[in-house]
Design a protein around this motif. Structure first.
Motif, PDB file in Angstrom:
ATOM      1  N   SER A  34     -30.358 -25.388  77.861  1.00 41.10           N
ATOM      2  CA  SER A  34     -30.051 -24.152  78.586  1.00 41.10           C
ATOM      3  C   SER A  34     -31.267 -23.244  78.538  1.00 41.10           C
ATOM      4  O   SER A  34     -32.012 -23.237  77.558  1.00 41.10           O
ATOM      5  CB  SER A  34     -28.862 -23.434  77.960  1.00 41.10           C
ATOM      6  OG  SER A  34     -27.686 -24.198  78.095  1.00 41.10           O
ATOM      7  N   LYS A  35     -31.453 -22.468  79.619  1.00 35.81           N
ATOM      8  CA  LYS A  35     -32.552 -21.507  79.685  1.00 35.81           C
ATOM      9  C   LYS A  35     -32.116 -20.324  80.525  1.00 35.81           C
ATOM     10  O   LYS A  35     -31.611 -20.488  81.633  1.00 35.81           O
ATOM     11  CB  LYS A  35     -33.803 -22.149  80.303  1.00 35.81           C
ATOM     12  CG  LYS A  35     -34.985 -21.215  80.439  1.00 35.81           C
ATOM     13  CD  LYS A  35     -35.538 -20.820  79.091  1.00 35.81           C
ATOM     14  CE  LYS A  35     -36.736 -19.901  79.228  1.00 35.81           C
ATOM     15  NZ  LYS A  35     -37.223 -19.440  77.935  1.00 35.81           N
ATOM     16  N   SER A  36     -32.287 -19.119  79.975  1.00 34.61           N
ATOM     17  CA  SER A  36     -31.993 -17.875  80.690  1.00 34.61           C
ATOM     18  C   SER A  36     -33.238 -17.012  80.703  1.00 34.61           C
ATOM     19  O   SER A  36     -34.110 -17.146  79.852  1.00 34.61           O
ATOM     20  CB  SER A  36     -30.866 -17.111  79.993  1.00 34.61           C
ATOM     21  OG  SER A  36     -29.676 -17.850  80.035  1.00 34.61           O
ATOM     22  N   PHE A  37     -33.284 -16.108  81.670  1.00 32.03           N
ATOM     23  CA  PHE A  37     -34.387 -15.166  81.772  1.00 32.03           C
ATOM     24  C   PHE A  37     -33.818 -13.755  81.778  1.00 32.03           C
ATOM     25  O   PHE A  37     -32.766 -13.514  82.370  1.00 32.03           O
ATOM     26  CB  PHE A  37     -35.199 -15.418  83.049  1.00 32.03           C
ATOM     27  CG  PHE A  37     -35.877 -16.752  83.045  1.00 32.03           C
ATOM     28  CD1 PHE A  37     -37.077 -16.932  82.369  1.00 32.03           C
ATOM     29  CD2 PHE A  37     -35.324 -17.833  83.702  1.00 32.03           C
ATOM     30  CE1 PHE A  37     -37.713 -18.163  82.357  1.00 32.03           C
ATOM     31  CE2 PHE A  37     -35.949 -19.069  83.696  1.00 32.03           C
ATOM     32  CZ  PHE A  37     -37.146 -19.234  83.015  1.00 32.03           C
ATOM     33  N   PRO A  38     -34.507 -12.803  81.136  1.00 34.22           N
ATOM     34  CA  PRO A  38     -34.001 -11.432  81.093  1.00 34.22           C
ATOM     35  C   PRO A  38     -33.921 -10.814  82.486  1.00 34.22           C
ATOM     36  O   PRO A  38     -34.737 -11.110  83.352  1.00 34.22           O
ATOM     37  CB  PRO A  38     -35.016 -10.685  80.225  1.00 34.22           C
ATOM     38  CG  PRO A  38     -36.143 -11.597  79.987  1.00 34.22           C
ATOM     39  CD  PRO A  38     -35.778 -12.962  80.464  1.00 34.22           C
ATOM     40  N   ASN A  39     -32.920  -9.997  82.667  1.00 33.21           N
ATOM     41  CA  ASN A  39     -32.733  -9.276  83.909  1.00 33.21           C
ATOM     42  C   ASN A  39     -32.303  -7.867  83.522  1.00 33.21           C
ATOM     43  O   ASN A  39     -31.163  -7.668  83.118  1.00 33.21           O
ATOM     44  CB  ASN A  39     -31.669  -9.965  84.766  1.00 33.21           C
ATOM     45  CG  ASN A  39     -31.542  -9.359  86.140  1.00 33.21           C
ATOM     46  OD1 ASN A  39     -32.374  -8.573  86.558  1.00 33.21           O
ATOM     47  ND2 ASN A  39     -30.498  -9.735  86.845  1.00 33.21           N
ATOM     48  N   PRO A  40     -33.200  -6.878  83.595  1.00 35.19           N
ATOM     49  CA  PRO A  40     -32.928  -5.546  83.046  1.00 35.19           C
ATOM     50  C   PRO A  40     -31.560  -4.951  83.348  1.00 35.19           C
ATOM     51  O   PRO A  40     -30.897  -4.471  82.446  1.00 35.19           O
ATOM     52  CB  PRO A  40     -34.055  -4.685  83.614  1.00 35.19           C
ATOM     53  CG  PRO A  40     -35.157  -5.647  83.865  1.00 35.19           C
ATOM     54  CD  PRO A  40     -34.493  -6.950  84.234  1.00 35.19           C
ATOM     55  N   PRO A  41     -31.058  -5.011  84.604  1.00 39.75           N
ATOM     56  CA  PRO A  41     -29.779  -4.352  84.827  1.00 39.75           C
ATOM     57  C   PRO A  41     -28.564  -5.131  84.318  1.00 39.75           C
ATOM     58  O   PRO A  41     -27.478  -4.585  84.243  1.00 39.75           O
ATOM     59  CB  PRO A  41     -29.706  -4.193  86.348  1.00 39.75           C
ATOM     60  CG  PRO A  41     -30.683  -5.145  86.914  1.00 39.75           C
ATOM     61  CD  PRO A  41     -31.689  -5.443  85.840  1.00 39.75           C
ATOM     62  N   GLY A  42     -28.739  -6.406  83.964  1.00 43.65           N
ATOM     63  CA  GLY A  42     -27.574  -7.202  83.576  1.00 43.65           C
ATOM     64  C   GLY A  42     -27.817  -8.025  82.334  1.00 43.65           C
ATOM     65  O   GLY A  42     -28.676  -7.725  81.516  1.00 43.65           O
ATOM     66  N   GLU A  43     -27.057  -9.086  82.201  1.00 44.77           N
ATOM     67  CA  GLU A  43     -27.121  -9.950  81.022  1.00 44.77           C
ATOM     68  C   GLU A  43     -28.256 -10.952  81.086  1.00 44.77           C
ATOM     69  O   GLU A  43     -28.562 -11.588  80.105  1.00 44.77           O
ATOM     70  CB  GLU A  43     -25.804 -10.714  80.881  1.00 44.77           C
ATOM     71  CG  GLU A  43     -24.605  -9.834  80.662  1.00 44.77           C
ATOM     72  CD  GLU A  43     -23.327 -10.641  80.592  1.00 44.77           C
ATOM     73  OE1 GLU A  43     -23.391 -11.880  80.646  1.00 44.77           O
ATOM     74  OE2 GLU A  43     -22.268 -10.036  80.482  1.00 44.77           O
ATOM     75  N   PRO A  84     -36.672 -24.147  75.696  1.00 39.89           N
ATOM     76  CA  PRO A  84     -35.259 -23.910  75.996  1.00 39.89           C
ATOM     77  C   PRO A  84     -34.642 -22.898  75.030  1.00 39.89           C
ATOM     78  O   PRO A  84     -35.079 -22.784  73.882  1.00 39.89           O
ATOM     79  CB  PRO A  84     -34.627 -25.288  75.833  1.00 39.89           C
ATOM     80  CG  PRO A  84     -35.540 -26.029  74.920  1.00 39.89           C
ATOM     81  CD  PRO A  84     -36.910 -25.481  75.154  1.00 39.89           C
ATOM     82  N   ASP A  85     -33.643 -22.170  75.506  1.00 40.01           N
ATOM     83  CA  ASP A  85     -32.882 -21.272  74.640  1.00 40.01           C
ATOM     84  C   ASP A  85     -31.958 -22.079  73.734  1.00 40.01           C
ATOM     85  O   ASP A  85     -31.648 -21.663  72.616  1.00 40.01           O
ATOM     86  CB  ASP A  85     -32.034 -20.302  75.467  1.00 40.01           C
ATOM     87  CG  ASP A  85     -32.884 -19.381  76.328  1.00 40.01           C
ATOM     88  OD1 ASP A  85     -34.040 -19.104  75.950  1.00 40.01           O
ATOM     89  OD2 ASP A  85     -32.388 -18.935  77.374  1.00 40.01           O
ATOM     90  N   ALA A  86     -31.502 -23.209  74.228  1.00 37.12           N
ATOM     91  CA  ALA A  86     -30.617 -24.095  73.466  1.00 37.12           C
ATOM     92  C   ALA A  86     -30.901 -25.526  73.895  1.00 37.12           C
ATOM     93  O   ALA A  86     -31.392 -25.769  74.994  1.00 37.12           O
ATOM     94  CB  ALA A  86     -29.152 -23.744  73.735  1.00 37.12           C
TER      95      ALA A  86
END
Length: 108
Positions: A34-43, A84-86
């Motif tokens: 899994s991989k996510s990227f920061p998005n200032p207004p949300g999660e 990866p985040d996980a």
């Protein structure tokens, strides 16, 4: 989020196949990555969510889908340009999470 046509294509491309036997090591393997990227207004933006796949020597893999569904992120994870985040990314059986590997750009 991938559209319905991309989901159908991914289901077609990801049909189960016989497991690799114990003597065969996958050249490229993603295990629950899994991989996510920061998005200032949300999660944040979830680019890749719990992907598991194995590509053996001699196999060809095509990543197909609309813009923004995680194709480039998966390639960057495999190349070691992103960690990866996980989960785990392994090349020739060795976990390489975020360790850059050699790659070449094709120039015409």
């Amino acid at each position: 989020s991938c559209g319905e046509s991309a989901r159908r294509a991914m289901r077609f491309l990801a049909k189960p196949r016989a497991a690799l036997d114990n003597r065969t090591v996958a050249r490229v393997e993603l295990r629950n990555v899994s991989k996510s990227f920061p998005n200032p207004p949300g999660e944040g933006v979830r680019a890749v969510v719990q992907v598991t796949l194995a590509v053996a020597a001699g196999e060809l893999l095509a990543l197909v889908g609309p813009s923004g569904c995680g194709k480039s992120t998966m390639l960057r994870l495999i190349a070691g340009l992103e960690a990866p985040d996980a989960g785990e990314v392994a090349l020739d059986g060795k976990v390489v999470n975020g360790d850059p590997v050699t790659y070449y750009f094709q120039v015409e």
